[in-house]
Design a protein around this motif. Structure first.
Motif, PDB file in Angstrom:
ATOM      1  N   PHE A 127      74.252  81.553  86.214  1.00 49.77           N
ATOM      2  CA  PHE A 127      73.126  80.652  85.937  1.00 49.77           C
ATOM      3  C   PHE A 127      73.278  79.350  86.718  1.00 49.77           C
ATOM      4  CE2 PHE A 127      70.016  82.033  83.046  1.00 49.77           C
ATOM      5  CZ  PHE A 127      70.576  82.986  82.190  1.00 49.77           C
ATOM      6  N   LEU A 128      74.512  78.807  86.617  1.00 47.80           N
ATOM      7  CA  LEU A 128      74.742  77.522  87.295  1.00 47.80           C
ATOM      8  C   LEU A 128      74.561  77.661  88.803  1.00 47.80           C
ATOM      9  CD1 LEU A 128      77.698  76.021  85.260  1.00 47.80           C
ATOM     10  CD2 LEU A 128      75.379  75.148  85.446  1.00 47.80           C
ATOM     11  N   ALA A 129      74.992  78.812  89.336  1.00 47.56           N
ATOM     12  CA  ALA A 129      74.837  79.025  90.783  1.00 47.56           C
ATOM     13  C   ALA A 129      73.357  78.998  91.147  1.00 47.56           C
ATOM     14  CB  ALA A 129      75.477  80.344  91.189  1.00 47.56           C
ATOM     15  N   VAL A 130      72.535  79.625  90.291  1.00 44.35           N
ATOM     16  CA  VAL A 130      71.087  79.625  90.576  1.00 44.35           C
ATOM     17  C   VAL A 130      70.528  78.206  90.445  1.00 44.35           C
ATOM     18  CG1 VAL A 130      68.844  80.496  89.815  1.00 44.35           C
ATOM     19  CG2 VAL A 130      70.800  82.026  89.894  1.00 44.35           C
ATOM     20  N   LEU A 131      71.009  77.474  89.412  1.00 48.82           N
ATOM     21  CA  LEU A 131      70.524  76.092  89.251  1.00 48.82           C
ATOM     22  C   LEU A 131      70.892  75.235  90.469  1.00 48.82           C
ATOM     23  CD1 LEU A 131      71.147  75.293  85.474  1.00 48.82           C
ATOM     24  CD2 LEU A 131      68.985  75.735  86.645  1.00 48.82           C
ATOM     25  N   ILE A 132      72.104  75.475  90.992  1.00 47.60           N
ATOM     26  CA  ILE A 132      72.522  74.724  92.195  1.00 47.60           C
ATOM     27  C   ILE A 132      71.564  75.047  93.350  1.00 47.60           C
ATOM     28  CG2 ILE A 132      74.333  74.551  93.956  1.00 47.60           C
ATOM     29  CD1 ILE A 132      76.335  75.041  91.623  1.00 47.60           C
ATOM     30  N   ALA A 133      71.255  76.336  93.478  1.00 49.14           N
ATOM     31  CA  ALA A 133      70.334  76.741  94.551  1.00 49.14           C
ATOM     32  C   ALA A 133      68.977  76.062  94.363  1.00 49.14           C
ATOM     33  CB  ALA A 133      70.185  78.258  94.565  1.00 49.14           C
ATOM     34  N   ILE A 134      68.529  75.964  93.080  1.00 44.34           N
ATOM     35  CA  ILE A 134      67.229  75.318  92.820  1.00 44.34           C
ATOM     36  C   ILE A 134      67.288  73.832  93.201  1.00 44.34           C
ATOM     37  CG2 ILE A 134      65.614  74.624  90.988  1.00 44.34           C
ATOM     38  CD1 ILE A 134      66.255  77.312  89.631  1.00 44.34           C
ATOM     39  N   ASP A 135      68.422  73.187  92.840  1.00 42.28           N
ATOM     40  CA  ASP A 135      68.580  71.764  93.198  1.00 42.28           C
ATOM     41  C   ASP A 135      68.514  71.575  94.709  1.00 42.28           C
ATOM     42  OD1 ASP A 135      68.679  70.766  90.741  1.00 42.28           O
ATOM     43  OD2 ASP A 135      70.846  70.402  90.663  1.00 42.28           O
ATOM     44  N   ILE A 136      69.200  72.462  95.416  1.00 47.75           N
ATOM     45  CA  ILE A 136      69.195  72.342  96.882  1.00 47.75           C
ATOM     46  C   ILE A 136      67.770  72.547  97.405  1.00 47.75           C
ATOM     47  CG2 ILE A 136      70.058  73.352  99.037  1.00 47.75           C
ATOM     48  CD1 ILE A 136      72.680  73.926  97.557  1.00 47.75           C
ATOM     49  N   PHE A 137      67.061  73.505  96.794  1.00 49.58           N
ATOM     50  CA  PHE A 137      65.674  73.749  97.210  1.00 49.58           C
ATOM     51  C   PHE A 137      64.824  72.485  96.987  1.00 49.58           C
ATOM     52  CE2 PHE A 137      61.318  74.828  96.198  1.00 49.58           C
ATOM     53  CZ  PHE A 137      60.959  75.551  97.327  1.00 49.58           C
ATOM     54  N   ILE A 138      65.028  71.845  95.809  1.00 51.80           N
ATOM     55  CA  ILE A 138      64.249  70.622  95.516  1.00 51.80           C
ATOM     56  C   ILE A 138      64.563  69.545  96.556  1.00 51.80           C
ATOM     57  CG2 ILE A 138      63.916  68.741  93.854  1.00 51.80           C
ATOM     58  CD1 ILE A 138      64.449  70.802  91.639  1.00 51.80           C
ATOM     59  N   ASN A 139      65.862  69.446  96.887  1.00 55.94           N
ATOM     60  CA  ASN A 139      66.265  68.468  97.901  1.00 55.94           C
ATOM     61  C   ASN A 139      65.550  68.710  99.220  1.00 55.94           C
ATOM     62  OD1 ASN A 139      67.966  66.262  97.787  1.00 55.94           O
ATOM     63  ND2 ASN A 139      69.635  67.540  97.040  1.00 55.94           N
ATOM     64  N   ILE A 140      65.523  69.991  99.610  1.00 54.33           N
ATOM     65  CA  ILE A 140      64.884  70.316 100.891  1.00 54.33           C
ATOM     66  C   ILE A 140      63.394  69.991 100.823  1.00 54.33           C
ATOM     67  CG2 ILE A 140      64.316  72.177 102.504  1.00 54.33           C
ATOM     68  CD1 ILE A 140      66.888  73.563 101.653  1.00 54.33           C
ATOM     69  N   SER A 141      62.732  70.365  99.709  1.00 53.46           N
ATOM     70  CA  SER A 141      61.285  70.139  99.667  1.00 53.46           C
ATOM     71  C   SER A 141      60.966  68.648  99.583  1.00 53.46           C
ATOM     72  CB  SER A 141      60.619  70.926  98.539  1.00 53.46           C
ATOM     73  OG  SER A 141      61.279  70.672  97.353  1.00 53.46           O
ATOM     74  N   LEU A 142      61.856  67.879  98.915  1.00 54.35           N
ATOM     75  CA  LEU A 142      61.651  66.422  98.900  1.00 54.35           C
ATOM     76  C   LEU A 142      61.726  65.871 100.314  1.00 54.35           C
ATOM     77  CD1 LEU A 142      63.645  64.858  95.928  1.00 54.35           C
ATOM     78  CD2 LEU A 142      61.248  64.539  96.490  1.00 54.35           C
ATOM     79  N   TYR A 143      62.673  66.428 101.074  1.00 52.35           N
ATOM     80  CA  TYR A 143      62.834  65.961 102.454  1.00 52.35           C
ATOM     81  C   TYR A 143      61.586  66.291 103.272  1.00 52.35           C
ATOM     82  CZ  TYR A 143      64.533  65.173 107.090  1.00 52.35           C
ATOM     83  OH  TYR A 143      64.644  64.711 108.370  1.00 52.35           O
ATOM     84  N   VAL A 144      61.062  67.515 103.065  1.00 50.68           N
ATOM     85  CA  VAL A 144      59.877  67.917 103.837  1.00 50.68           C
ATOM     86  C   VAL A 144      58.681  67.047 103.473  1.00 50.68           C
ATOM     87  CG1 VAL A 144      58.226  69.791 104.255  1.00 50.68           C
ATOM     88  CG2 VAL A 144      60.655  70.295 104.075  1.00 50.68           C
TER      89      VAL A 144
END
Ligand SMILES: Cc1cc2nc3c(=O)[nH]c(=O)nc-3n(C[C@H](O)[C@H](O)[C@H](O)COP(=O)(O)O)c2cc1C
Length: 290
Positions: A214-231
């Motif tokens: 679960f935590l691994a998926v949450l980390i992936a989601i956080d990274i995704f949010i980071n990327i989309s914030l950057y975009v």
């Protein structure tokens, strides 16, 4: 302040190397004496403007007159001035051949109207016009080159920016794919555990490894949010990055087999959690104060 304009004839033709040596000498000495101006060399003829403090310009001209590398030094102008025509040039320089000379705006007019005898360079008006034109042409060339460079520069930066944005979008798509795979994996793990005999709903070790997934998926989601914030906003959310790092360390701790690790490893992890925790706290305080 005064301005002096003179013409002279080289005792023997100057080659490029000799001209550059002369110029280097002029520039060093003129900078020291707050003198500026321009030197033109055309087929064995020198034309020079010197501007600056009266004493310095007169002394420099006196030295120049004595220089045996040229002869027939003829003073065309010596005037008091309020403003320099060549303020930024310790000694602007240009060599001109006959064709280039004729290409200078106003050459023909000046040549026809103002020249006494055969030599156009004995005309004060012609020489000072020539000096002005050479300077203006030089400034125009520089600004044209500058503008072209600037345009090339900005369009290159534009292309590179687009490239980076596309790369970030590809990363975001890949990250979304990783999140979906993670969710599918967790669902599959749970399904296998529930189905497996002797039909215990979930073992303790099973729960722990599911948490880690679960935590691994949450980390992936956080990274995704980071990327989309950057975009979207071109910002990097530092607090979110720290939170992701905290989550990654926490995930490691959750799945740790404490029997297998050294005390120093635990101390190092504790230090890492403390530092990341402090960073997160500090960044949150900063945000509140905003
Ligand atoms: C065409 C021409 C232009 C010169 N222009 C300058 C000048 O702008 N400033 C300068 O210090 N020396 C200039 N010089 C060099 C001087 O004539 C001289 O060699 C130099 O100032 C060193 O002088 P000194 O040996 O008496 O110290 C020029 C020489 C020539 C032939």
């Amino acid at each position: 302040m005064i301005r002096i304009v003179y013409v002279s004839v080289a005792t023997k033709p100057f080659d490029d190397k000799e001209l550059l040596q002369l110029l280097a000498r002029c520039r060093a000495s003129n900078t020291e004496r707050l003198i500026s101006g321009q030197l033109i060399y055309s087929d064995g003829t020198f034309m020079q403007v010197l501007e600056g403090p009266e004493k310095e310009v007169d002394a420099t001209y006196a030295r120049i007159k004595k220089d045996t590398r040229h002869t027939n030094v003829t003073l065309l102008e010596r005037n008091t001035i309020d403003e320099k025509q060549f303020p930024d040039w310790s000694m602007g320089f240009k060599t001109l051949n006959r064709e280039q000379l004729e290409g200078i705006q106003g050459y023909n007019y000046q040549f026809d109207e103002d020249v006494n005898g055969d030599n156009p360079f004995t005309s004060q008006l012609f020489v000072s016009e020539l000096m002005k034109n050479v300077k203006n042409q030089y400034v125009a060339d520089i600004s044209r080159e500058g503008a072209a460079l600037h345009q090339a520069d900005t369009s290159l930066i534009g292309y590179l920016n687009k490239l980076v944005n596309y790369t970030v979008l590809v990363l975001a798509a890949l990250m979304a794919f990783v999140v979906l795979c993670g969710v599918a994996e967790i669902a599959a793990e749970l399904y296998v555990m529930i189905k497996s005999t002797p039909y215990v709903l979930l073992s303790i070790s099973g729960i722990t490894s599911t948490f880690a997934s679960f935590l691994a998926v949450l980390i992936a989601i956080d990274i995704f949010i980071n990327i989309s914030l950057y975009v979207r906003k071109h910002v990097i959310a530092v607090r979110l990055v720290v939170a992701t790092a905290l989550m990654a360390v926490a995930r490691k701790i959750i799945v740790l087999e404490f029997a297998d690790i050294q005390p120093m490893q635990i101390i190092a992890m504790a230090g890492l959690v403390a530092v990341l925790g402090f960073c997160y706290y500090y960044l949150s305080r900063l945000k509140e104060n905003d």
